[in-house]
Write a protein that holds these residues in place. Structure first.
Motif, PDB file in Angstrom:
ATOM      1  N   THR A  75      50.943  28.714  34.135  1.00 28.09           N
ATOM      2  CA  THR A  75      52.069  27.856  34.509  1.00 28.09           C
ATOM      3  C   THR A  75      52.602  28.248  35.889  1.00 28.09           C
ATOM      4  O   THR A  75      52.901  27.389  36.715  1.00 28.09           O
ATOM      5  CB  THR A  75      53.188  27.943  33.452  1.00 28.09           C
ATOM      6  OG1 THR A  75      52.651  27.594  32.171  1.00 28.09           O
ATOM      7  CG2 THR A  75      54.328  26.998  33.768  1.00 28.09           C
ATOM      8  N   ILE A  76      52.693  29.550  36.149  1.00 24.31           N
ATOM      9  CA  ILE A  76      53.135  30.019  37.465  1.00 24.31           C
ATOM     10  C   ILE A  76      52.123  29.605  38.530  1.00 24.31           C
ATOM     11  O   ILE A  76      52.502  29.147  39.618  1.00 24.31           O
ATOM     12  CB  ILE A  76      53.338  31.546  37.459  1.00 24.31           C
ATOM     13  CG1 ILE A  76      54.549  31.900  36.589  1.00 24.31           C
ATOM     14  CG2 ILE A  76      53.510  32.087  38.880  1.00 24.31           C
ATOM     15  CD1 ILE A  76      54.691  33.380  36.287  1.00 24.31           C
ATOM     16  N   ASP A  77      50.835  29.743  38.221  1.00 24.09           N
ATOM     17  CA  ASP A  77      49.793  29.365  39.182  1.00 24.09           C
ATOM     18  C   ASP A  77      49.856  27.888  39.540  1.00 24.09           C
ATOM     19  O   ASP A  77      49.493  27.510  40.657  1.00 24.09           O
ATOM     20  CB  ASP A  77      48.400  29.706  38.639  1.00 24.09           C
ATOM     21  CG  ASP A  77      48.106  31.193  38.670  1.00 24.09           C
ATOM     22  OD1 ASP A  77      48.813  31.932  39.396  1.00 24.09           O
ATOM     23  OD2 ASP A  77      47.171  31.621  37.952  1.00 24.09           O
ATOM     24  N   ASP A  78      50.308  27.042  38.596  1.00 21.77           N
ATOM     25  CA  ASP A  78      50.421  25.610  38.890  1.00 21.77           C
ATOM     26  C   ASP A  78      51.421  25.367  40.012  1.00 21.77           C
ATOM     27  O   ASP A  78      51.262  24.435  40.791  1.00 21.77           O
ATOM     28  CB  ASP A  78      50.791  24.818  37.636  1.00 21.77           C
ATOM     29  CG  ASP A  78      49.644  24.760  36.642  1.00 21.77           C
ATOM     30  OD1 ASP A  78      48.491  25.049  37.034  1.00 21.77           O
ATOM     31  OD2 ASP A  78      49.900  24.445  35.463  1.00 21.77           O
ATOM     32  N   GLY A  79      52.487  26.169  40.073  1.00 25.38           N
ATOM     33  CA  GLY A  79      53.322  26.267  41.249  1.00 25.38           C
ATOM     34  C   GLY A  79      54.434  25.277  41.517  1.00 25.38           C
ATOM     35  O   GLY A  79      55.219  25.508  42.407  1.00 25.38           O
ATOM     36  N   SER A  80      54.544  24.177  40.808  1.00 25.07           N
ATOM     37  CA  SER A  80      55.641  23.252  41.100  1.00 25.07           C
ATOM     38  C   SER A  80      56.949  23.849  40.578  1.00 25.07           C
ATOM     39  O   SER A  80      56.946  24.677  39.672  1.00 25.07           O
ATOM     40  CB  SER A  80      55.387  21.887  40.475  1.00 25.07           C
ATOM     41  OG  SER A  80      55.627  21.921  39.083  1.00 25.07           O
TER      42      SER A  80
END
Length: 72
Positions: free
Chosen positions: A24-29
């Motif tokens: 979820t953090i890697d998705d970044g929005s």
């Protein structure tokens, strides 16, 4: 020993929750980052409940052992 059930966004193990948070953090929005924070809060709540349960069980077991040792 039964622990409270873990279920965060469908994830049932601590490892899966951690991996989901990382993804979820890697998705970044910004909304993904808010979701990751929410998942961390939920994981923290679960761990606190689990640890409380462990301590309660340990206290009960200790009390039972002492009562058996001293026939109280």
């Amino acid at each position: 020993m039964l622990y409270p059930e873990l279920d965060i966004n469908g994830m049932k193990t601590e490892y899966d929750v951690i991996e989901m948070i990382k993804d979820t953090i890697d998705d970044g929005s910004p909304s993904d980052l808010d979701s990751a924070k929410d998942y961390l809060d939920q994981l923290g709540d679960y761990l606190a409940k689990r640890d409380s349960h462990i301590l309660q069980t340990a206290n009960i077991n200790t009390k039972n052992i002492i009562e058996e040792m001293y026939n109280v």
